[in-house]
Design a protein around this motif. Structure first.
Motif, PDB file in Angstrom:
ATOM      1  N   ASN A  75       0.806  -1.222   0.000  1.00  0.00           N
ATOM      2  CA  ASN A  75       0.000   0.000   0.000  1.00  0.00           C
ATOM      3  C   ASN A  75       0.835   1.267   0.000  1.00  0.00           C
ATOM      4  OD1 ASN A  75      -1.613  -2.097   2.029  1.00  0.00           O
ATOM      5  ND2 ASN A  75      -2.879  -1.097   0.497  1.00  0.00           N
ATOM      6  N   TYR A  78       1.149   7.493   2.795  1.00  0.00           N
ATOM      7  CA  TYR A  78       2.314   8.139   3.397  1.00  0.00           C
ATOM      8  C   TYR A  78       2.052   8.659   4.803  1.00  0.00           C
ATOM      9  CZ  TYR A  78       5.319   7.992  -0.767  1.00  0.00           C
ATOM     10  OH  TYR A  78       6.126   7.600  -1.805  1.00  0.00           O
ATOM     11  N   GLU A  79       0.767   8.801   5.182  1.00  0.00           N
ATOM     12  CA  GLU A  79       0.472   9.207   6.558  1.00  0.00           C
ATOM     13  C   GLU A  79       0.981   8.169   7.557  1.00  0.00           C
ATOM     14  OE1 GLU A  79      -1.384   9.641   3.980  1.00  0.00           O
ATOM     15  OE2 GLU A  79      -2.716  11.372   4.184  1.00  0.00           O
ATOM     16  N   SER A 232      -6.534   9.135  -5.990  1.00  0.00           N
ATOM     17  CA  SER A 232      -7.582   8.419  -5.246  1.00  0.00           C
ATOM     18  C   SER A 232      -7.310   8.525  -3.748  1.00  0.00           C
ATOM     19  CB  SER A 232      -7.650   6.962  -5.720  1.00  0.00           C
ATOM     20  OG  SER A 232      -8.124   6.911  -7.051  1.00  0.00           O
ATOM     21  N   LYS A 234      -7.302   8.861   0.276  1.00  0.00           N
ATOM     22  CA  LYS A 234      -7.820   7.934   1.295  1.00  0.00           C
ATOM     23  C   LYS A 234      -8.371   8.653   2.532  1.00  0.00           C
ATOM     24  CE  LYS A 234      -4.740   4.132   0.067  1.00  0.00           C
ATOM     25  NZ  LYS A 234      -3.608   3.277   0.482  1.00  0.00           N
TER      26      LYS A 234
END
Ligand SMILES: Nc1nc2c(c(=O)[nH]1)N[C@H]1C(S)=C(S)[C@@H](COP(=O)(O)O)O[C@H]1N2
Ligand SMILES: [Mo]
Length: 312
Positions: A75, A78-79, A232, A234
Motif C-alpha cells: 500500500n 504516506y500518513e 484516489s 484515502k
C-alpha cells in the motif's frame, strides 16, 4: 461501460489461493517476492472477517483480480509510512469509527454524513477497476462504493462551483507519517466538477465484499480509475465545492512530476521514468499501459480540447 452484475457469489478459489499463499510464504512466487520484506507476520495477519465476495473473477478486459492479500499488504499511504509493506501493520489500530465526512463549500445544502448516513442514503455498488500507480505498478480491485455524483447532487452545488477539493484526516497522533514535514499535511486532492460527476468516479467503502481496511483508506476513499493512483485520496473527512483549482499535496511537493490532471498516459513519461508499461502485481511480466488506464471510451471526451502532453 462497465457492466455491474448484481449477483454476489463467494469464489472458493480466491479462498484457496489466499490460504495457499499464506501456507507457502517464502516460496518463490511473484507475490512472495513482493512481500518478502515484510517479515511474514503482517501478510499472514490479513484475515477477512466475512467471506470474500465478488461478482466476477476478472475485469471487463479479462484481466484477473489481484489477490486480497496483495491489495491489503502492498500500500501507498504516506500518513503511516513510505514503505509499502509497513503501512498495514502501522495502521492496524487506526480509529475509523466514529467518522464523519463534511461536505460543503459552494453548495446550497451543506451536510455532514456519518458512515451510516452514507450507507442509508446512497446505493452501494460493486465496481471492478484497474488501479495504476504513477510508480508504474497496477492492480485490479473489486471495490464497493457509492457514486460521488449522487453525493454531490445531494448537497446541490451552486453555479460558481468548478472543482471539488478532498481532504484526508489530519491526526499526527495516529498517523506517524504526519509528524514529519516532508509533505504539507493533510493530504489534499482535487477533481474538476465534471470529472467528479462522472459515473466512473466513486467513494469506496469496501473491497471484495469486506469493509475497507485502514491501509486501503478506511472508512471511505476516492477512486478515479482513469487517473494515476495518487488522485484516489484515502480516509476522507472533508469535501468542498470550490471555484479555483485546488492545490494537491503532490502539486505542492513537485508540480512538474505530479500534475493536477494526472490522467494515465503511456505517451507522457514521468520526468524520471517511462509510463509506457507497468508491472501488474501478482504477474511476472510487464504489460503495456493503456491510455486513460483503459477507460478512454468513457472519459476521453472530458479532455477533448486539452493538450494531454501538457496536462499530464
Ligand atoms: N491520504 C492518502 N491517500 C492516498 C495516498 C497517500 O499516501 N495518502 N497514496 C495514493 C497512492 S500513490 C496510491 S497508488 C493509492 C494506493 O491505494 P491502495 O493502497 O489502496 O492500493 O492511494 C492513494 N491515496
Ligand atoms: Mo501511487
Amino acid at each position: 461501460m462497465i457492466k455491474i452484475k448484481s449477483s454476489e457469489i463467494t469464489l472458493e478459489h480466491i479462498y484457496r489461493s489466499r490460504r495457499k499463499f499464506i501456507a507457502s510464504a517464502g516460496t518463490i512466487t511473484a507475490t512472495s517476492l513482493l512481500l518478502g520484506a515484510c517479515g511474514g507476520s503482517s501478510a499472514a495477519s490479513v484475515e477477512p472477517n466475512e467471506p470474500l465476495t465478488v461478482s466476477s473473477e476478472t475485469d471487463e478486459l479479462g484481466d484477473d483480480l489481484t489477490s486480497y492479500e496483495a491489495i491489503t499488504t502492498y500500500n501507498n499511504f504516506y500518513e503511516f509510512s513510505t514503505d509499502k509493506e509497513e503501512v498495514a501493520p502501522l495502521s492496524r489500530e487506526f480509529r475509523t469509527d466514529p467518522w464523519t465526512v463534511e461536505v460543503g463549500g459552494l453548495v446550497r445544502n451543506p451536510q455532514t454524513f456519518d458512515m451510516d448516513d452514507l450507507r442509508q442514503n446512497f446505493t452501494e455498488e460493486e465496481r471492478i477497476y484497474r488501479l495504476r500507480c504513477v510508480e508504474a505498478w497496477s492492480m485490479v480491485i473489486p471495490w464497493q462504493g457509492i457514486s460521488l455524483a449522487s453525493l454531490l447532487k445531494a448537497v446541490e452545488p451552486t453555479s460558481e462551483a468548478k472543482y471539488v477539493r478532498f481532504e484526508t484526516l489530519y491526526d499526527p497522533e495516529q498517523m506517524p507519517g504526519q509528524r514529519n514535514d516532508w509533505y504539507q499535511w493533510p493530504y489534499i486532492e482535487g477533481l474538476r466538477l465534471d470529472e467528479a460527476m462522472h459515473d466512473l468516479t466513486i467513494l469506496a467503502t469496501g473491497i471484495y465484499g469486506q469493509p475497507l481496511l485502514p491501509q486501503n483508506g478506511a472508512p471511505v476513499r476516492l477512486v478515479v480509475p482513469w487517473k494515476y493512483g495518487f488522485k484516489s485520496i484515502k480516509s476522507i473527512v472533508k469535501i468542498d465545492l470550490v471555484e479555483e483549482m485546488p492545490t494537491s499535496l503532490w502539486m505542492a511537493a513537485a508540480a512538474n512530476e505530479y500534475g493536477f490532471y494526472a490522467n494515465v498516459n503511456p505517451d507522457v513519461p514521468h520526468p524520471r521514468w517511462s509510463q509506457a508499461d507497468e508491472r501488474r502485481i501478482g504477474e511476472l511480466s510487464r504489460r503495456p499501459t493503456l491510455p486513460f488506464n483503459g477507460y478512454a471510451e468513457e472519459v476521453a471526451a472530458l479532455y477533448a480540447d486539452m493538450d494531454l502532453t501538457r496536462f499530464f
